[in-house]
Design an enzyme around this catalytic site. Sequence first.
Site, PDB file in Angstrom:
ATOM      1  N   TYR A  60      31.671  40.742  49.418  1.00  0.00           N
ATOM      2  CA  TYR A  60      32.794  41.623  49.125  1.00  0.00           C
ATOM      3  C   TYR A  60      32.715  42.897  49.964  1.00  0.00           C
ATOM      4  O   TYR A  60      31.836  43.737  49.787  1.00  0.00           O
ATOM      5  CB  TYR A  60      32.817  41.987  47.646  1.00  0.00           C
ATOM      6  CG  TYR A  60      32.893  40.815  46.701  1.00  0.00           C
ATOM      7  CD1 TYR A  60      33.315  39.564  47.123  1.00  0.00           C
ATOM      8  CD2 TYR A  60      32.538  40.960  45.366  1.00  0.00           C
ATOM      9  CE1 TYR A  60      33.374  38.484  46.249  1.00  0.00           C
ATOM     10  CE2 TYR A  60      32.604  39.895  44.483  1.00  0.00           C
ATOM     11  CZ  TYR A  60      33.016  38.657  44.922  1.00  0.00           C
ATOM     12  OH  TYR A  60      33.078  37.598  44.054  1.00  0.00           O
ATOM     13  N   HIS A 126      26.551  31.958  45.825  1.00  0.00           N
ATOM     14  CA  HIS A 126      28.002  32.156  45.871  1.00  0.00           C
ATOM     15  C   HIS A 126      28.744  30.875  46.223  1.00  0.00           C
ATOM     16  O   HIS A 126      29.801  30.576  45.659  1.00  0.00           O
ATOM     17  CB  HIS A 126      28.311  33.246  46.896  1.00  0.00           C
ATOM     18  CG  HIS A 126      29.616  33.938  46.681  1.00  0.00           C
ATOM     19  ND1 HIS A 126      29.902  35.170  47.221  1.00  0.00           N
ATOM     20  CD2 HIS A 126      30.723  33.591  45.984  1.00  0.00           C
ATOM     21  CE1 HIS A 126      31.114  35.541  46.868  1.00  0.00           C
ATOM     22  NE2 HIS A 126      31.642  34.599  46.123  1.00  0.00           N
ATOM     23  N   PRO A 206      40.624  34.962  35.668  1.00  0.00           N
ATOM     24  CA  PRO A 206      41.224  34.424  34.430  1.00  0.00           C
ATOM     25  C   PRO A 206      42.692  34.782  34.276  1.00  0.00           C
ATOM     26  O   PRO A 206      43.382  34.177  33.451  1.00  0.00           O
ATOM     27  CB  PRO A 206      40.373  35.080  33.336  1.00  0.00           C
ATOM     28  CG  PRO A 206      39.934  36.380  33.937  1.00  0.00           C
ATOM     29  CD  PRO A 206      39.680  36.058  35.389  1.00  0.00           C
ATOM     30  N   LEU A 207      43.164  35.740  35.079  1.00  0.00           N
ATOM     31  CA  LEU A 207      44.578  36.118  35.046  1.00  0.00           C
ATOM     32  C   LEU A 207      45.327  35.577  36.256  1.00  0.00           C
ATOM     33  O   LEU A 207      46.369  36.113  36.664  1.00  0.00           O
ATOM     34  CB  LEU A 207      44.709  37.641  34.957  1.00  0.00           C
ATOM     35  CG  LEU A 207      44.126  38.240  33.675  1.00  0.00           C
ATOM     36  CD1 LEU A 207      44.197  39.749  33.696  1.00  0.00           C
ATOM     37  CD2 LEU A 207      44.830  37.678  32.443  1.00  0.00           C
ATOM     38  N   ARG A 209      44.860  35.425  39.482  1.00  0.00           N
ATOM     39  CA  ARG A 209      44.995  36.289  40.666  1.00  0.00           C
ATOM     40  C   ARG A 209      46.205  37.213  40.571  1.00  0.00           C
ATOM     41  O   ARG A 209      46.943  37.410  41.534  1.00  0.00           O
ATOM     42  CB  ARG A 209      45.020  35.448  41.941  1.00  0.00           C
ATOM     43  CG  ARG A 209      43.753  34.587  42.082  1.00  0.00           C
ATOM     44  CD  ARG A 209      43.654  33.905  43.406  1.00  0.00           C
ATOM     45  NE  ARG A 209      42.483  33.040  43.473  1.00  0.00           N
ATOM     46  CZ  ARG A 209      41.247  33.432  43.810  1.00  0.00           C
ATOM     47  NH1 ARG A 209      41.027  34.694  44.115  1.00  0.00           N
ATOM     48  NH2 ARG A 209      40.248  32.573  43.863  1.00  0.00           N
ATOM     49  N   GLY A 210      46.374  37.757  39.355  1.00  0.00           N
ATOM     50  CA  GLY A 210      47.446  38.703  39.121  1.00  0.00           C
ATOM     51  C   GLY A 210      48.751  38.086  38.658  1.00  0.00           C
ATOM     52  O   GLY A 210      49.663  38.800  38.228  1.00  0.00           O
ATOM     53  N   PHE A 211      48.857  36.764  38.711  1.00  0.00           N
ATOM     54  CA  PHE A 211      50.100  36.090  38.346  1.00  0.00           C
ATOM     55  C   PHE A 211      50.424  36.273  36.862  1.00  0.00           C
ATOM     56  O   PHE A 211      51.592  36.316  36.468  1.00  0.00           O
ATOM     57  CB  PHE A 211      49.993  34.602  38.684  1.00  0.00           C
ATOM     58  CG  PHE A 211      51.209  33.790  38.350  1.00  0.00           C
ATOM     59  CD1 PHE A 211      52.378  33.938  39.079  1.00  0.00           C
ATOM     60  CD2 PHE A 211      51.191  32.877  37.299  1.00  0.00           C
ATOM     61  CE1 PHE A 211      53.511  33.185  38.770  1.00  0.00           C
ATOM     62  CE2 PHE A 211      52.313  32.125  36.988  1.00  0.00           C
ATOM     63  CZ  PHE A 211      53.473  32.280  37.725  1.00  0.00           C
ATOM     64  N   ALA A 214      51.333  42.048  34.023  1.00  0.00           N
ATOM     65  CA  ALA A 214      52.671  42.608  33.817  1.00  0.00           C
ATOM     66  C   ALA A 214      53.483  42.658  35.103  1.00  0.00           C
ATOM     67  O   ALA A 214      54.715  42.614  35.073  1.00  0.00           O
ATOM     68  CB  ALA A 214      52.562  44.010  33.214  1.00  0.00           C
TER      69      ALA A 214
END
Length: 337
Positions: A60, A126, A206-207, A209-211, A214
């Site tokens: 990263y 990784h 878990p979200l 990738r932002g999809f 909100a």
Amino acid sequence: MVSPGRAPRRIGPFEVPAVGLGCMNLSHAYGVPPTPEDAEHLLRTALEEGVTLFDTAALYGFGANEELLGRALAGHRDRIVLASKCGMTGVNGQRVIDGRPETIRRTADEALARLRTDVIDLYYLHRVDRQVPVEESIGAMAELVETGKVRMLGLSEASAETLRRAHAVHPIAALQNEYSLWSRNPEQGTLAAAAELGVALVAFSPLARGFLTAEPPDPASLVEKDIRRNMPRFGAANYPANLGLRTQLEGIARDAGCTLTQLALVWVLSRGGHLVAIPGTRSVDHLRENMSVLDLDVPSEAVDAAGQVLNAATVHGARYNETTLAEIDTERCGTAG
């Protein structure tokens, strides 16, 4: 009702809240990162909000993310479980998978210096290097445990078969695989194998990738270095249909009295007591929303309905392109990758 609760979940000898923090997007992969000041503020706020599991990697920002955590969390080492990863790093500006023992040893020493610590609590491989038997990579990592540089070992983006092979060499404390409503790969074997072996399944993205937040990403506005530009689910051929599924999920969340983000996180955490989720964020408000699920009760009917609306059979597009999928050891979910 489904209630993740504040009871800790176990990773090896450690107890952590069910929600930790994935730190990748503070330095890597999602376009222009926040300023160092904003990133450090986010990390310190996470401490205040009860986060104890912080997840980074040598890859990263090609070391920048480990340096960030080293700076921001200095003086708080005894309050956190610090996780990083080896086996995939930046070399001359390019991402390189390299699981050779000598590379793992060098990467660990570099990580310790950047993180400003004498020991890494959880050290993941990784990626499985297809040119190196996983037993050799884990054997080198086991030496790090023996010398006191690492406390416990993990795998990332690995299959159930690979988990068993690695576990036979040295106990594996955690398996970090992508798991969300639209990425169901762990259900093809690793979810059950991890539970059987006493391994924590750490769910990254878990979200989705932002999809499932909100403000879902607008693919047309993604900057050049945003990895979602090359993910089929965000492509023009698939994204509109996925947005249609998202609209249905919003209705379920609204009827349940929670946000879409909360519904998505509760769904992941309901998959088993050995699950820990590590959503990433650059927003203090979103961080607090993520942590709020620990005090939330969601009707089980809503959680079940969410899983029926968005899953491996209904999602449009694979989670990675074929080039990236070829590098990954996890089981596939048919055409969903």
